[in-house]
Design an enzyme around this catalytic site. Sequence first.
Site, PDB file in Angstrom:
ATOM      1  CG  ASN A   1      -2.026  13.027   5.154  1.00 23.03           C
ATOM      2  OD1 ASN A   1      -1.666  12.200   4.323  1.00 23.03           O
ATOM      3  ND2 ASN A   1      -1.535  13.032   6.375  1.00 23.03           N
TER       4      ASN A   1
ATOM      5  NE  ARG B   1       0.223   1.507   3.574  1.00 24.24           N
ATOM      6  CZ  ARG B   1       1.118   2.354   4.048  1.00 24.24           C
ATOM      7  NH1 ARG B   1       2.393   1.998   4.200  1.00 24.24           N
ATOM      8  NH2 ARG B   1       0.814   3.574   4.366  1.00 24.24           N
TER       9      ARG B   1
ATOM     10  CG  ASP C   1      -3.810  10.415   0.843  1.00 25.59           C
ATOM     11  OD1 ASP C   1      -3.991  10.518   2.065  1.00 25.59           O
ATOM     12  OD2 ASP C   1      -3.445   9.361   0.292  1.00 25.59           O
TER      13      ASP C   1
END
Lengths: 348, 348
Positions: free
Chosen positions: A249, A50, A239
């Site tokens: 985020n 991930r 993000d």
Amino acid sequence: VKSRRVTAPLRFEDGALEVLDQRRLPANVEWITCRRPEEVAEAIRTLAVRGAPAIGLAAAYGLALAFDGGERCGEESRARFEDAARVLASSRPTAVNLFWAIERGREALAAAEAAGEEPAEALRASADALMRDQWEADRRMAELGAARFEPGDRALTHCNAGALATGGYGTAGGVLRAAWEADRLTHVWVDETRPLLQGARLTAWELDAAGIPFQVVADSSAGSLMTRGLVDRVVVGADRIAANGDVANKIGTYPLAVLARRHGVPFYVAAPLSTIDVGTPDGAAIPIEEREPSEVTTALGRPTAPAGAGAANPAFDVTPAELVSAIFTEAGVLEPPLPDAIRAVLAE
Amino acid sequence: VKSRRVTAPLRFEDGALEVLDQRRLPANVEWITCRRPEEVAEAIRTLAVRGAPAIGLAAAYGLALAFDGGERCGEESRARFEDAARVLASSRPTAVNLFWAIERGREALAAAEAAGEEPAEALRASADALMRDQWEADRRMAELGAARFEPGDRALTHCNAGALATGGYGTAGGVLRAAWEADRLTHVWVDETRPLLQGARLTAWELDAAGIPFQVVADSSAGSLMTRGLVDRVVVGADRIAANGDVANKIGTYPLAVLARRHGVPFYVAAPLSTIDVGTPDGAAIPIEEREPSEVTTALGRPTAPAGAGAANPAFDVTPAELVSAIFTEAGVLEPPLPDAIRAVLAE
């Protein structure tokens, strides 16, 4: 070197991609051996790997696994590449880095065909180059970030934005590592990061492996730590960053920024330029991903709430640009006013 | 009545105290039958019953269990009472309500001796009276709090300050229940409340039993919920309130107050007057209880962090009086400026 080791999430050995199974961390350190693109896609789909950059790197190696070695470039190898690309692209359809890695692979295949090289070798070399680039970009942002630290600093971080997430040196995790190497960091407060506990499970594991002193804390502890003067910096990843500097985020980032402002603690974001989305004018335009309620009503798979209890599970929040002290990127430090700094760095 | 039921943590039946085992909630609803003071002390010691007022009530009934019925008051019954008091007092030595309940019991025994009544009966009646008083005080503060709500309100709460914690109607939980009964509440956001998950385990269970709509959220979600305009009130209990109105409560309360202020959301505290400690001038004078690190590095007993990882576990934080919109007590609503309001209510 002061730090002990960087915990890479991937390694390519003996013609196979080994993927560290992050779902099993920290209890078990197990590597999944992938010999075919389908196996890499499965590792991505099931979250064994991930973190957006690490997913892109896994896919890049996955493309190389479509070939046995010894093939020639041509129509058949292009078809085989596109089959692998389709399988990998469908593994996590919202991950932008996945498509970006596939596009780099396609370019590498075309170049190999023009040069008369073997596709397996060319795609493997292309993936290696992406990993080196990731490492170097992470390192640059880590050095720039570490320069803002002062000896004795204690930093608080949230979620996992270390080497496990990037396949390089880490973004926020890289900044912490570089600050530690430079004797400018003495302690890290690690938010456990509910509901999926990436802080407790992954960041703590990385810091432990690196020999950097840390303590895990409940996500709700930051206010108490700051009141007592125990936090000198907050460092997080991102993000997505909007054109005006608003930062999306992991859920829980925004409360940290609000507390940091109240207590006069610098709030830093470490993220590559690829995180900046100029098509998103501000945080209000970022859709809030709502994940499965069951992530909140369980902990490590065990129920925490009454059977049938509902939950809300927003996966991230938005920190307004005005609360961000600086963004560390591979191209330099972006300082407030962030809208101007972002415009300038992207124009370069 | 709109709400379905109040989930009492204690019931006295057939000469025994039944204690709801809160450690097993919400997975199992089990009652522990205590026939002797030693068994009540064990239930307190092992946290089967928790919440300061509920602990006091359990001890009050525990004193009645020192007698079989049919005894007369006198030297022997006083000695038997003091033996039981000693056992109960040592079960959780920092719980003030425990000592207060023992003192009430001692007074009841003396009155029974003067009136020639049986000690078992007198102590049982005294415990019943304490429980009724608790209920009535909780109800008064709940009504006062609910009056501040408006139809359609959505409230956020933290930890458990409901009937399970007080043995009455609940403090913050009672306010929510009364607001729901008055059609002034449509939804409750329940902070799961790491590390011990009292919100997910206990508050969600109480709301579920009462039929009040709720969703559990990670403690770090409040910022996201408030940004989206989904929270109209925050209501919490208190462990201790300083003379100037600073509020010590479960870790994570202070960040909620900071976020509420930023978003213009009223932040309410519901607590009986006995929570106000005039001997504590302000929040800085309240010692920070640091609990076992293992509570943070586990969830429901399972490890979340690498073996040997350290953790910090401050059990509560302090919310400065300036962030508190109002304190609901059984004697009225305390409004800012809180130092003046506290001085006035205690002078009455």
